[in-house]
Enzyme design. Sequence first.
Site, PDB file in Angstrom:
ATOM      1  N   SER A 108       3.412  -6.245 -47.096  1.00  0.00           N
ATOM      2  CA  SER A 108       3.543  -4.798 -47.030  1.00  0.00           C
ATOM      3  C   SER A 108       2.640  -4.116 -48.054  1.00  0.00           C
ATOM      4  O   SER A 108       2.398  -4.629 -49.146  1.00  0.00           O
ATOM      5  CB  SER A 108       4.996  -4.408 -47.317  1.00  0.00           C
ATOM      6  N   THR A 157       1.364   0.543 -39.574  1.00  0.00           N
ATOM      7  CA  THR A 157       2.668   1.145 -39.302  1.00  0.00           C
ATOM      8  C   THR A 157       2.504   2.626 -39.000  1.00  0.00           C
ATOM      9  O   THR A 157       1.932   3.366 -39.792  1.00  0.00           O
ATOM     10  CB  THR A 157       3.615   0.941 -40.494  1.00  0.00           C
TER      11      THR A 157
END
Length: 392
Positions: A108, A157
């Site tokens: 991430s 994302t």
Amino acid sequence: MRNTITCIDDLKRLAQRRVPRMFYDYADSGAWTEGTYRANESDFHRIKLRQRVAVDMRNRTLESEMVGQKVAMPVALAPTGLTGMQHADGEILAARAAAKFGVPFTLSTMSICSIEDVAANSPAPFWFQLYVMRDRDFAGRLIDRAKAAGCSALVLTLDLQILGQRHKDVRNGLSAPPRLTLPNIINMATKPGWCLGMLGTKRRTFGNIVGHAKGVSDMSQLASWTNEQFDPALSWDDVAWIKERWGGKLILKGILDAEDAKMAAKTGADAIIVSNHGGRQLDGALSSIAMLPRIVDAVGDQVEVHIDGGIRSGQDVLKSIALGAKGTYIGRAFLYGLGAGGEAGVTKALEVIRKELDITMALCGHRDIRNIRHDMNDTIIAENPFATRKGM
């Protein structure tokens, strides 16, 4: 790990005992009422399987591919923020476990260990997940850093332009490093293993941001920067820019609508991930598995479809594949393993899912997961409440 682990819930209970409340709650919470978070799990149970008998079950294989990459089973570790707060050096440990197991690990943007740190300590290339910030120069440099680190896919994302409110995080005063309120200090004192691990590592901040973003040289400046940086103006034009700058395999995460799926397919992305951010953004949205058949029907063979959200077992993986997904992602399932036992715990989570997947596939009369098709005549699904007219 000494404890007898039979399922992901066993790892969840161990993690809850070993991880400080603010970080356990961060991983195990959803937005507002947490209705979508719960539906992600419970809707899988509504799908029923066909039991088959007198079928040759020898020589079974779970091997498959995700965006052209060979995988030991169609499962990847999802990008999760603050992974290094579930266990010291968490991202590195999870990347190692995934590499040894033969499945992708996704780092991430909001990780504790940096891109470079994970690359230096992982035995195989990993995927990198990108949040697009208002500071496009910073976003571009993140992409360049991922390329330099040898990341083999970029996961963009799309569903975090505005941060959904998670009540538990607000109540716990979540931060990294932890906000040392009296309740948090008392709670951490009951987690001595976690505390010793964190004392023994230098990785306690957001490694991809601090020292890299303009005006963020330490943690005191991070909160205000983060609150200002998620970009509500993110558009499909930005996807085109990112695709060109990246130049490699591109996966779009956060698709939960058939029309958005069609738009995503037009970008030329290699895959889309059906996801509602683990129920952490729009509470009241449909579950990922409920939307999967509709999105598969909407895009056909234009783009590879993956799914994220609510997967807690090998049976959930198999149901996803039978309903048209080419790959699945586990987030909380591997975080429970990490919190419960570090690298060994992540490996255990993957082993549990692999065993459940293998046994269930066999009892449904199949030997090769690549031959399970989104097809009325060759499905392992007996009853699907989320059936569409075109598909299941």
